[in-house]
Design a protein around this motif. Structure first.
Motif, PDB file in Angstrom:
ATOM      1  N   VAL A 164     -13.377  21.137 -21.335  1.00  0.00           N
ATOM      2  CA  VAL A 164     -12.959  20.778 -22.694  1.00  0.00           C
ATOM      3  C   VAL A 164     -13.409  19.355 -23.022  1.00  0.00           C
ATOM      4  O   VAL A 164     -13.864  19.068 -24.143  1.00  0.00           O
ATOM      5  CB  VAL A 164     -11.434  20.925 -22.857  1.00  0.00           C
ATOM      6  CG1 VAL A 164     -10.967  20.311 -24.175  1.00  0.00           C
ATOM      7  CG2 VAL A 164     -11.028  22.390 -22.793  1.00  0.00           C
ATOM      8  N   GLY A 165     -13.304  18.446 -22.057  1.00  0.00           N
ATOM      9  CA  GLY A 165     -13.771  17.079 -22.273  1.00  0.00           C
ATOM     10  C   GLY A 165     -15.261  17.035 -22.566  1.00  0.00           C
ATOM     11  O   GLY A 165     -15.708  16.324 -23.491  1.00  0.00           O
ATOM     12  N   PHE A 166     -16.047  17.787 -21.805  1.00  0.00           N
ATOM     13  CA  PHE A 166     -17.493  17.850 -22.045  1.00  0.00           C
ATOM     14  C   PHE A 166     -17.782  18.410 -23.429  1.00  0.00           C
ATOM     15  O   PHE A 166     -18.579  17.834 -24.194  1.00  0.00           O
ATOM     16  CB  PHE A 166     -18.154  18.709 -20.973  1.00  0.00           C
ATOM     17  CG  PHE A 166     -19.623  18.959 -21.210  1.00  0.00           C
ATOM     18  CD1 PHE A 166     -20.545  17.945 -21.042  1.00  0.00           C
ATOM     19  CD2 PHE A 166     -20.078  20.217 -21.582  1.00  0.00           C
ATOM     20  CE1 PHE A 166     -21.904  18.165 -21.261  1.00  0.00           C
ATOM     21  CE2 PHE A 166     -21.419  20.448 -21.803  1.00  0.00           C
ATOM     22  CZ  PHE A 166     -22.342  19.425 -21.641  1.00  0.00           C
ATOM     23  N   ALA A 167     -17.140  19.536 -23.764  1.00  0.00           N
ATOM     24  CA  ALA A 167     -17.368  20.162 -25.064  1.00  0.00           C
ATOM     25  C   ALA A 167     -16.972  19.240 -26.205  1.00  0.00           C
ATOM     26  O   ALA A 167     -17.658  19.174 -27.242  1.00  0.00           O
ATOM     27  CB  ALA A 167     -16.588  21.471 -25.152  1.00  0.00           C
ATOM     28  N   THR A 168     -15.886  18.486 -26.049  1.00  0.00           N
ATOM     29  CA  THR A 168     -15.437  17.565 -27.088  1.00  0.00           C
ATOM     30  C   THR A 168     -16.478  16.491 -27.356  1.00  0.00           C
ATOM     31  O   THR A 168     -16.797  16.171 -28.514  1.00  0.00           O
ATOM     32  CB  THR A 168     -14.102  16.909 -26.682  1.00  0.00           C
ATOM     33  OG1 THR A 168     -13.111  17.929 -26.499  1.00  0.00           O
ATOM     34  CG2 THR A 168     -13.633  15.925 -27.735  1.00  0.00           C
ATOM     35  N   LEU A 169     -17.038  15.923 -26.288  1.00  0.00           N
ATOM     36  CA  LEU A 169     -18.052  14.883 -26.457  1.00  0.00           C
ATOM     37  C   LEU A 169     -19.328  15.450 -27.072  1.00  0.00           C
ATOM     38  O   LEU A 169     -19.956  14.810 -27.919  1.00  0.00           O
ATOM     39  CB  LEU A 169     -18.356  14.223 -25.111  1.00  0.00           C
ATOM     40  CG  LEU A 169     -17.250  13.314 -24.574  1.00  0.00           C
ATOM     41  CD1 LEU A 169     -17.581  12.848 -23.155  1.00  0.00           C
ATOM     42  CD2 LEU A 169     -17.052  12.103 -25.485  1.00  0.00           C
ATOM     43  N   SER A 220     -23.501   9.394 -22.056  1.00  0.00           N
ATOM     44  CA  SER A 220     -23.377   9.197 -20.606  1.00  0.00           C
ATOM     45  C   SER A 220     -22.108   9.849 -20.067  1.00  0.00           C
ATOM     46  O   SER A 220     -22.119  10.496 -19.014  1.00  0.00           O
ATOM     47  CB  SER A 220     -23.379   7.703 -20.283  1.00  0.00           C
ATOM     48  OG  SER A 220     -24.584   7.092 -20.688  1.00  0.00           O
ATOM     49  N   ALA A 221     -21.003   9.686 -20.805  1.00  0.00           N
ATOM     50  CA  ALA A 221     -19.743  10.306 -20.385  1.00  0.00           C
ATOM     51  C   ALA A 221     -19.844  11.818 -20.395  1.00  0.00           C
ATOM     52  O   ALA A 221     -19.312  12.496 -19.504  1.00  0.00           O
ATOM     53  CB  ALA A 221     -18.613   9.846 -21.295  1.00  0.00           C
ATOM     54  N   SER A 222     -20.550  12.359 -21.387  1.00  0.00           N
ATOM     55  CA  SER A 222     -20.711  13.818 -21.445  1.00  0.00           C
ATOM     56  C   SER A 222     -21.519  14.328 -20.254  1.00  0.00           C
ATOM     57  O   SER A 222     -21.200  15.387 -19.686  1.00  0.00           O
ATOM     58  CB  SER A 222     -21.386  14.236 -22.752  1.00  0.00           C
ATOM     59  OG  SER A 222     -22.763  13.890 -22.769  1.00  0.00           O
ATOM     60  N   GLU A 223     -22.548  13.574 -19.854  1.00  0.00           N
ATOM     61  CA  GLU A 223     -23.356  13.982 -18.703  1.00  0.00           C
ATOM     62  C   GLU A 223     -22.523  13.978 -17.422  1.00  0.00           C
ATOM     63  O   GLU A 223     -22.639  14.879 -16.579  1.00  0.00           O
ATOM     64  CB  GLU A 223     -24.563  13.057 -18.550  1.00  0.00           C
ATOM     65  CG  GLU A 223     -25.580  13.195 -19.652  1.00  0.00           C
ATOM     66  CD  GLU A 223     -26.160  14.598 -19.711  1.00  0.00           C
ATOM     67  OE1 GLU A 223     -26.982  14.945 -18.846  1.00  0.00           O
ATOM     68  OE2 GLU A 223     -25.773  15.357 -20.616  1.00  0.00           O
ATOM     69  N   VAL A 224     -21.683  12.976 -17.287  1.00  0.00           N
ATOM     70  CA  VAL A 224     -20.816  12.905 -16.110  1.00  0.00           C
ATOM     71  C   VAL A 224     -19.862  14.103 -16.084  1.00  0.00           C
ATOM     72  O   VAL A 224     -19.698  14.767 -15.060  1.00  0.00           O
ATOM     73  CB  VAL A 224     -20.035  11.574 -16.093  1.00  0.00           C
ATOM     74  CG1 VAL A 224     -18.972  11.597 -14.998  1.00  0.00           C
ATOM     75  CG2 VAL A 224     -20.985  10.399 -15.873  1.00  0.00           C
ATOM     76  N   LEU A 225     -19.224  14.388 -17.211  1.00  0.00           N
ATOM     77  CA  LEU A 225     -18.267  15.499 -17.267  1.00  0.00           C
ATOM     78  C   LEU A 225     -18.959  16.842 -17.098  1.00  0.00           C
ATOM     79  O   LEU A 225     -18.432  17.746 -16.429  1.00  0.00           O
ATOM     80  CB  LEU A 225     -17.496  15.467 -18.588  1.00  0.00           C
ATOM     81  CG  LEU A 225     -16.491  14.329 -18.753  1.00  0.00           C
ATOM     82  CD1 LEU A 225     -15.839  14.393 -20.132  1.00  0.00           C
ATOM     83  CD2 LEU A 225     -15.419  14.383 -17.664  1.00  0.00           C
ATOM     84  N   GLY A 226     -20.132  16.993 -17.684  1.00  0.00           N
ATOM     85  CA  GLY A 226     -20.860  18.256 -17.537  1.00  0.00           C
ATOM     86  C   GLY A 226     -21.269  18.513 -16.096  1.00  0.00           C
ATOM     87  O   GLY A 226     -21.086  19.621 -15.574  1.00  0.00           O
ATOM     88  N   ALA A 227     -21.833  17.482 -15.441  1.00  0.00           N
ATOM     89  CA  ALA A 227     -22.210  17.623 -14.036  1.00  0.00           C
ATOM     90  C   ALA A 227     -20.978  17.847 -13.162  1.00  0.00           C
ATOM     91  O   ALA A 227     -21.020  18.626 -12.195  1.00  0.00           O
ATOM     92  CB  ALA A 227     -22.968  16.381 -13.575  1.00  0.00           C
ATOM     93  N   LEU A 228     -19.872  17.191 -13.517  1.00  0.00           N
ATOM     94  CA  LEU A 228     -18.637  17.367 -12.756  1.00  0.00           C
ATOM     95  C   LEU A 228     -18.116  18.797 -12.888  1.00  0.00           C
ATOM     96  O   LEU A 228     -17.628  19.376 -11.899  1.00  0.00           O
ATOM     97  CB  LEU A 228     -17.585  16.371 -13.249  1.00  0.00           C
ATOM     98  CG  LEU A 228     -16.234  16.376 -12.519  1.00  0.00           C
ATOM     99  CD1 LEU A 228     -16.418  16.057 -11.038  1.00  0.00           C
ATOM    100  CD2 LEU A 228     -15.280  15.371 -13.174  1.00  0.00           C
ATOM    101  N   ALA A 229     -18.220  19.370 -14.080  1.00  0.00           N
ATOM    102  CA  ALA A 229     -17.769  20.751 -14.270  1.00  0.00           C
ATOM    103  C   ALA A 229     -18.555  21.718 -13.387  1.00  0.00           C
ATOM    104  O   ALA A 229     -17.976  22.585 -12.723  1.00  0.00           O
ATOM    105  CB  ALA A 229     -17.905  21.151 -15.740  1.00  0.00           C
ATOM    106  N   VAL A 230     -19.877  21.563 -13.356  1.00  0.00           N
ATOM    107  CA  VAL A 230     -20.711  22.424 -12.510  1.00  0.00           C
ATOM    108  C   VAL A 230     -20.358  22.236 -11.044  1.00  0.00           C
ATOM    109  O   VAL A 230     -20.227  23.199 -10.279  1.00  0.00           O
ATOM    110  CB  VAL A 230     -22.203  22.131 -12.748  1.00  0.00           C
ATOM    111  CG1 VAL A 230     -23.064  22.918 -11.762  1.00  0.00           C
ATOM    112  CG2 VAL A 230     -22.593  22.470 -14.183  1.00  0.00           C
ATOM    113  N   THR A 231     -20.189  20.974 -10.628  1.00  0.00           N
ATOM    114  CA  THR A 231     -19.853  20.684  -9.235  1.00  0.00           C
ATOM    115  C   THR A 231     -18.498  21.264  -8.859  1.00  0.00           C
ATOM    116  O   THR A 231     -18.344  21.870  -7.783  1.00  0.00           O
ATOM    117  CB  THR A 231     -19.847  19.158  -9.009  1.00  0.00           C
ATOM    118  OG1 THR A 231     -21.130  18.619  -9.346  1.00  0.00           O
ATOM    119  CG2 THR A 231     -19.522  18.829  -7.564  1.00  0.00           C
TER     120      THR A 231
END
Length: 242
Positions: A210-215, A16-27
């Protein structure tokens, strides 16, 4: 059930945290180029056309790529052939977006007056390597794991290689994105060393990536989260039923 055989504590929280960070990166990338870099255009304005490149690359080679390699962990209780189709579909969509992103980058260089040279930075070299690896992975993965008739022992022997190069391609894509952000900041942001608002925003995008990639890497390398094989997993796409 798979969940009774493995300790899956933390899996859904990490996913769930990865999805949040990934969507945040795109946004954040979309907001960055829309607010600070002039918005979007096609070939009529090559300078602004380039803005499609970071948005589509972040969407494709980071967010969708990461999700495609997490699908076997996050949806572990689904039939494997269904997961294979989702995995390949995400990769295909990502590849199409990547082609459009590359066209935007090349147009922004070739249509300028005078033209700007292509493929001379480390960002472009590493990014192109990631895309080539990505395309090769898609084709080889389709043949090895979706094409009917491939022997089970051959698939098993190819799986570690496919997994390794899939993760390597993802890491290369993230590294290329970070280099691209730094390159753009140095070229385009006035007094970047003084940390203007745009510079801080770009740096934050990199941290989120980096946070998304780490997760993603944690989820796909943690042995507790590995999907256990099931008898029905060996049913070919052309045989059997869901």
């Amino acid at each position: 059930m798979d969940t009774s055989e493995r300790n899956l504590d933390g899996l859904m929280l990490a996913f769930s945290a990865s999805e949040v960070l990934g969507a945040l990166a795109v946004t954040m990338v979309t907001v960055w180029v829309g607010h600070y870099r002039g918005g979007f255009a096609w070939s009529s304005d090559p300078g602004i056309e380039f803005n499609w490149h970071p948005v589509l690359m972040t969407t494709a080679m980071i967010f969708l790529y990461g999700n495609s390699i997490m699908v076997y962990r996050a949806f572990r209780n689904s039939r494997k052939r269904r997961l294979k189709l989702i995995h390949m579909a995400l990769h295909l969509v990502a590849f199409i977006l990547t082609v459009v992103a590359l066209q935007a980058a090349f147009d922004s260089h070739n249509l300028k007056t005078p033209p700007t040279p292509n493929l001379y930075t480390l960002h472009s070299w590493l990014g192109l390597m990631a895309v080539i690896m990505y395309a090769a992975q898609w084709v080889s993965g389709f043949i090895a794991f979706l094409f009917p008739g491939i022997q089970t022992n051959l698939r098993a022997s190819l799986l570690p290689i496919h997994t390794f190069f899939g993760l390597m391609g993802f890491v290369c894509a993230v590294a290329a994105a970070l280099m691209g952000l730094t390159e753009k900041a140095n070229f385009a942001v006035v007094n970047y060393q003084d940390l203007p608002a745009e510079g801080i925003f770009i740096n934050c995008i990199g941290v989120v990536m980096v946070g998304f990639a780490t997760l993603v890497m944690y989820i796909v390398t943690e042995q507790r989260f590995k999907r256990l094989p099931r008898p029905e997993d060996e049913i070919l796409l052309t045989g059997g039923s869901e």
